[in-house]
Motif scaffolding. Structure first.
Motif, PDB file in Angstrom:
ATOM      1  N   LEU A   3     -65.211  -8.881   0.157  1.00 52.32           N
ATOM      2  CA  LEU A   3     -64.496  -7.704   1.510  1.00 52.32           C
ATOM      3  C   LEU A   3     -65.974  -6.701   0.661  1.00 52.32           C
ATOM      4  N   GLN A   4     -67.173  -7.156   1.870  1.00 50.84           N
ATOM      5  CA  GLN A   4     -68.545  -5.999   1.612  1.00 50.84           C
ATOM      6  C   GLN A   4     -68.637  -5.707   2.625  1.00 50.84           C
ATOM      7  N   ALA A   5     -68.044  -4.188   1.997  1.00 51.21           N
ATOM      8  CA  ALA A   5     -68.221  -2.605   3.098  1.00 51.21           C
ATOM      9  C   ALA A   5     -68.955  -1.924   2.183  1.00 51.21           C
ATOM     10  N   SER A   6     -69.497  -1.313   4.458  1.00 51.24           N
ATOM     11  CA  SER A   6     -70.518  -0.113   4.406  1.00 51.24           C
ATOM     12  C   SER A   6     -70.383   0.247   5.274  1.00 51.24           C
ATOM     13  N   GLY A   7     -71.658   1.210   5.779  1.00 46.89           N
ATOM     14  CA  GLY A   7     -71.489   2.322   6.210  1.00 46.89           C
ATOM     15  C   GLY A   7     -71.011   3.965   5.716  1.00 46.89           C
ATOM     16  N   GLY A   8     -70.846   3.887   4.694  1.00 43.01           N
ATOM     17  CA  GLY A   8     -70.273   4.862   4.159  1.00 43.01           C
ATOM     18  C   GLY A   8     -71.900   6.246   3.890  1.00 43.01           C
ATOM     19  N   GLY A   9     -71.635   7.500   3.984  1.00 42.10           N
ATOM     20  CA  GLY A   9     -72.531   8.087   3.403  1.00 42.10           C
ATOM     21  C   GLY A   9     -72.354  10.105   3.795  1.00 42.10           C
ATOM     22  N   SER A  16     -69.917  11.694  12.930  1.00 41.59           N
ATOM     23  CA  SER A  16     -69.828  10.493  13.642  1.00 41.59           C
ATOM     24  C   SER A  16     -69.827   9.539  11.902  1.00 41.59           C
ATOM     25  N   LEU A  17     -69.715   8.562  12.103  1.00 39.10           N
ATOM     26  CA  LEU A  17     -69.650   7.630  11.221  1.00 39.10           C
ATOM     27  C   LEU A  17     -69.238   6.228  11.396  1.00 39.10           C
ATOM     28  N   ARG A  18     -69.543   4.809  11.569  1.00 43.06           N
ATOM     29  CA  ARG A  18     -69.109   3.838  11.532  1.00 43.06           C
ATOM     30  C   ARG A  18     -68.499   3.085  10.431  1.00 43.06           C
ATOM     31  N   LEU A  19     -67.965   2.556   9.839  1.00 45.52           N
ATOM     32  CA  LEU A  19     -67.527   1.851   9.226  1.00 45.52           C
ATOM     33  C   LEU A  19     -67.567   0.064   8.858  1.00 45.52           C
ATOM     34  N   SER A  20     -68.183  -0.302   8.082  1.00 50.84           N
ATOM     35  CA  SER A  20     -67.836  -2.462   8.220  1.00 50.84           C
ATOM     36  C   SER A  20     -67.029  -3.255   7.691  1.00 50.84           C
ATOM     37  N   CYS A  21     -66.780  -3.315   8.010  1.00 50.82           N
ATOM     38  CA  CYS A  21     -66.172  -4.595   6.562  1.00 50.82           C
ATOM     39  C   CYS A  21     -66.116  -5.861   6.898  1.00 50.82           C
ATOM     40  N   ALA A  22     -67.459  -6.518   5.826  1.00 48.54           N
ATOM     41  CA  ALA A  22     -67.369  -8.436   6.493  1.00 48.54           C
ATOM     42  C   ALA A  22     -66.354  -9.197   5.585  1.00 48.54           C
ATOM     43  N   ALA A  23     -65.981  -9.635   5.685  1.00 50.21           N
ATOM     44  CA  ALA A  23     -65.008 -10.671   4.672  1.00 50.21           C
ATOM     45  C   ALA A  23     -65.682 -12.238   4.602  1.00 50.21           C
ATOM     46  N   SER A  24     -65.170 -12.851   3.551  1.00 47.37           N
ATOM     47  CA  SER A  24     -65.472 -14.023   3.149  1.00 47.37           C
ATOM     48  C   SER A  24     -64.720 -14.912   2.130  1.00 47.37           C
ATOM     49  N   ILE A  98     -53.822  -9.154   0.680  1.00 46.66           N
ATOM     50  CA  ILE A  98     -54.116  -8.441  -0.850  1.00 46.66           C
ATOM     51  C   ILE A  98     -55.101  -7.875  -1.136  1.00 46.66           C
ATOM     52  N   TYR A  99     -56.556  -7.949  -0.450  1.00 50.55           N
ATOM     53  CA  TYR A  99     -57.621  -8.460  -1.409  1.00 50.55           C
ATOM     54  C   TYR A  99     -58.300  -6.924  -0.210  1.00 50.55           C
ATOM     55  N   SER A 100     -58.587  -6.938  -1.699  1.00 50.09           N
ATOM     56  CA  SER A 100     -59.418  -5.100  -1.516  1.00 50.09           C
ATOM     57  C   SER A 100     -60.765  -5.023  -1.746  1.00 50.09           C
ATOM     58  N   GLY A 101     -62.097  -4.372  -0.615  1.00 47.66           N
ATOM     59  CA  GLY A 101     -62.989  -4.496  -0.967  1.00 47.66           C
ATOM     60  C   GLY A 101     -63.438  -3.346  -2.190  1.00 47.66           C
ATOM     61  N   GLN A 102     -64.589  -3.715  -2.149  1.00 45.69           N
ATOM     62  CA  GLN A 102     -65.594  -2.753  -3.558  1.00 45.69           C
ATOM     63  C   GLN A 102     -65.783  -0.819  -3.105  1.00 45.69           C
ATOM     64  N   GLY A 103     -65.159  -0.893  -2.095  1.00 42.54           N
ATOM     65  CA  GLY A 103     -65.002   0.997  -1.249  1.00 42.54           C
ATOM     66  C   GLY A 103     -66.650   1.080  -1.456  1.00 42.54           C
ATOM     67  N   THR A 104     -66.589   2.088  -0.238  1.00 39.33           N
ATOM     68  CA  THR A 104     -68.038   3.033   0.732  1.00 39.33           C
ATOM     69  C   THR A 104     -67.444   4.353   0.357  1.00 39.33           C
ATOM     70  N   LEU A 105     -68.192   5.513  -0.090  1.00 38.78           N
ATOM     71  CA  LEU A 105     -68.096   7.051   0.500  1.00 38.78           C
ATOM     72  C   LEU A 105     -68.579   7.341   1.162  1.00 38.78           C
ATOM     73  N   VAL A 106     -67.274   8.440   1.792  1.00 32.01           N
ATOM     74  CA  VAL A 106     -67.488   9.340   2.704  1.00 32.01           C
ATOM     75  C   VAL A 106     -67.708  10.440   2.564  1.00 32.01           C
ATOM     76  N   THR A 107     -68.405  11.029   3.237  1.00 35.23           N
ATOM     77  CA  THR A 107     -68.292  12.588   2.037  1.00 35.23           C
ATOM     78  C   THR A 107     -68.714  13.250   3.629  1.00 35.23           C
ATOM     79  N   VAL A 108     -68.015  14.639   4.309  1.00 37.64           N
ATOM     80  CA  VAL A 108     -67.909  15.485   4.919  1.00 37.64           C
ATOM     81  C   VAL A 108     -68.123  16.857   4.610  1.00 37.64           C
ATOM     82  N   SER A 109     -69.148  17.313   4.847  1.00 32.68           N
ATOM     83  CA  SER A 109     -70.240  18.677   4.266  1.00 32.68           C
ATOM     84  C   SER A 109     -69.240  19.786   5.528  1.00 32.68           C
ATOM     85  N   SER A 110     -69.470  20.989   5.444  1.00 32.84           N
ATOM     86  CA  SER A 110     -68.522  22.047   6.135  1.00 32.84           C
ATOM     87  C   SER A 110     -69.732  22.753   6.652  1.00 32.84           C
TER      88      SER A 110
END
Length: 110
Positions: A3-9, A16-24, A98-110
């Motif tokens: 599971l490959q997650a992307s889109g964080g930032g 707004s942000l859009r996260l994606s996760c491609a599964a194989s 039961i499978y989880s990806g590696q995670g993508t960091l989302v940071t929201v500044s005030s």
């Protein structure tokens, strides 16, 4: 299974942000998928889930702001996040069965 997650930032509050996760390696279209998030010192929490039949479930804190979706032709899931708040800052993980990806960091500044 991968599971490959992307889109964080980094985004400003209200953005707004859009996260994606491609599964194989998994029969994606028959699986319930979900997005979780975790911040340091806290348990991982469910943000949103989507069954193969299209039923969704959202954490109260994101209802009306986040939308989970999937494209079974691409074995990919998405999380559209609008009106982001600083408290949405976390590492976001995609999950299929039961499978989880590696995670993508989302940071929201005030």
């Amino acid at each position: 299974v991968q599971l490959q997650a992307s889109g964080g930032g980094l985004v400003q509050a209200g953005g707004s942000l859009r996260l994606s996760c491609a599964a194989s390696g998994i029969i994606f279209r028959f699986s319930t998928v979900g997005w979780y998030r975790q911040t340091p010192g806290k348990q991982r929490e469910l943000v949103a889930s989507l069954t193969s039949g299209g039923s969704t479930d959202y954490a109260d804190s994101v209802k009306g702001r986040f939308t989970i979706s999937r494209d079974n032709t691409k074995d990919t899931m998405y999380l559209q996040m609008n009106s982001l708040k600083p408290e949405d800052t976390a590492v976001y993980y995609c999950n299929v069965k039961i499978y989880s990806g590696q995670g993508t960091l989302v940071t929201v500044s005030s």
